[in-house]
Design a protein around this motif. Structure first.
Motif, PDB file in Angstrom:
ATOM      1  N   PRO A  57       0.842  -1.206   0.000  1.00  0.00           N
ATOM      2  CA  PRO A  57       0.000   0.000   0.000  1.00  0.00           C
ATOM      3  C   PRO A  57       0.875   1.253   0.000  1.00  0.00           C
ATOM      4  O   PRO A  57       2.035   1.211   0.410  1.00  0.00           O
ATOM      5  N   ASP A  58       0.296   2.375  -0.438  1.00  0.00           N
ATOM      6  CA  ASP A  58       1.016   3.655  -0.379  1.00  0.00           C
ATOM      7  C   ASP A  58       0.978   4.235   1.026  1.00  0.00           C
ATOM      8  O   ASP A  58       1.840   5.017   1.409  1.00  0.00           O
ATOM      9  N   GLY A  59      -0.043   3.870   1.771  1.00  0.00           N
ATOM     10  CA  GLY A  59      -0.159   4.304   3.165  1.00  0.00           C
ATOM     11  C   GLY A  59      -0.854   3.216   3.956  1.00  0.00           C
ATOM     12  O   GLY A  59      -1.776   2.573   3.444  1.00  0.00           O
ATOM     13  N   ALA A  60      -0.394   2.991   5.188  1.00  0.00           N
ATOM     14  CA  ALA A  60      -1.011   1.938   6.010  1.00  0.00           C
ATOM     15  C   ALA A  60      -0.879   2.307   7.482  1.00  0.00           C
ATOM     16  O   ALA A  60       0.032   3.047   7.872  1.00  0.00           O
ATOM     17  N   ALA A  61      -1.803   1.797   8.285  1.00  0.00           N
ATOM     18  CA  ALA A  61      -1.745   2.049   9.725  1.00  0.00           C
ATOM     19  C   ALA A  61      -2.495   0.960  10.476  1.00  0.00           C
ATOM     20  O   ALA A  61      -3.433   0.355   9.941  1.00  0.00           O
TER      21      ALA A  61
ATOM     22  N   ALA B 227      -1.502   9.810   6.984  1.00  0.00           N
ATOM     23  CA  ALA B 227      -0.271  10.406   7.514  1.00  0.00           C
ATOM     24  C   ALA B 227       0.942   9.567   7.115  1.00  0.00           C
ATOM     25  O   ALA B 227       1.997  10.112   6.763  1.00  0.00           O
ATOM     26  N   ASP B 228       0.791   8.263   7.129  1.00  0.00           N
ATOM     27  CA  ASP B 228       1.881   7.375   6.724  1.00  0.00           C
ATOM     28  C   ASP B 228       2.273   7.673   5.272  1.00  0.00           C
ATOM     29  O   ASP B 228       3.465   7.766   4.943  1.00  0.00           O
ATOM     30  N   TYR B 229       1.275   7.865   4.428  1.00  0.00           N
ATOM     31  CA  TYR B 229       1.537   8.219   3.017  1.00  0.00           C
ATOM     32  C   TYR B 229       2.259   9.563   2.936  1.00  0.00           C
ATOM     33  O   TYR B 229       3.251   9.708   2.222  1.00  0.00           O
ATOM     34  N   LEU B 230       1.739  10.554   3.646  1.00  0.00           N
ATOM     35  CA  LEU B 230       2.301  11.908   3.563  1.00  0.00           C
ATOM     36  C   LEU B 230       3.746  11.966   4.053  1.00  0.00           C
ATOM     37  O   LEU B 230       4.533  12.779   3.566  1.00  0.00           O
ATOM     38  N   LEU B 231       4.098  11.102   4.980  1.00  0.00           N
ATOM     39  CA  LEU B 231       5.473  11.073   5.483  1.00  0.00           C
ATOM     40  C   LEU B 231       6.435  10.474   4.470  1.00  0.00           C
ATOM     41  O   LEU B 231       7.641  10.693   4.552  1.00  0.00           O
TER      42      LEU B 231
END
Ligand code: FES
Length: 126
Positions: free
Chosen positions: A28-32, A120-124
């Motif tokens: 994924p591009d972002g995950a949490a 946020a994970d993606y944005l970082l």
């Protein structure tokens, strides 16, 4: 939190039995992953292109209410820009799931908080 699915209104039962976005995503591009105070865990996975959420998956070990909230949060997020998705509130999920039992009013918060964290994970990374 244990519940009897049969005690839920019909539309909520259908949502829980046939969620469209339940699952995990490879690369994924972002995950949490977040754990609620109740002990339930929620995971969100995002496929993002040009700041638009192209696809969403959620996974939880939680109860039916938690599944329903993850599903609604995923439905609300799919196709939105990440800026717009950051405007999705737990109240929106709660308003859609009118039948959500009062003792589960924290479930939308866990779902949306996990969605925010995945963004946020993606944005970082970008
Ligand atoms: Fe805890 Fe749903 S029962 S998040």
């Amino acid at each position: 939190m244990e519940d009897n699915l049969n005690s839920y209104p019909k539309e909520l039962q259908v949502l829980v039995k046939h969620p469209q976005y339940f699952g995990r995503m490879n690369a994924p591009d972002g995950a949490a992953v977040l754990k609620g105070l109740c002990g339930d865990e929620m995971e969100f996975y995002l496929d993002i292109e040009d700041r638009i959420i192209q696809d969403v998956k959620f996974f939880t070990n939680g109860c039916e209410a938690t599944i329903a909230c993850g599903e609604i949060a995923a439905r609300l997020a799919k196709g939105r820009s990440i800026d717009s998705a950051l405007g999705i509130s737990p109240k929106q999920v709660k308003d859609i799931l009118k039948a959500l039992p009062a003792e589960h009013s924290h479930c939308p918060i866990l779902a949306i908080s996990t969605l925010y964290r995945a963004i946020a994970d993606y944005l970082l990374k970008v």
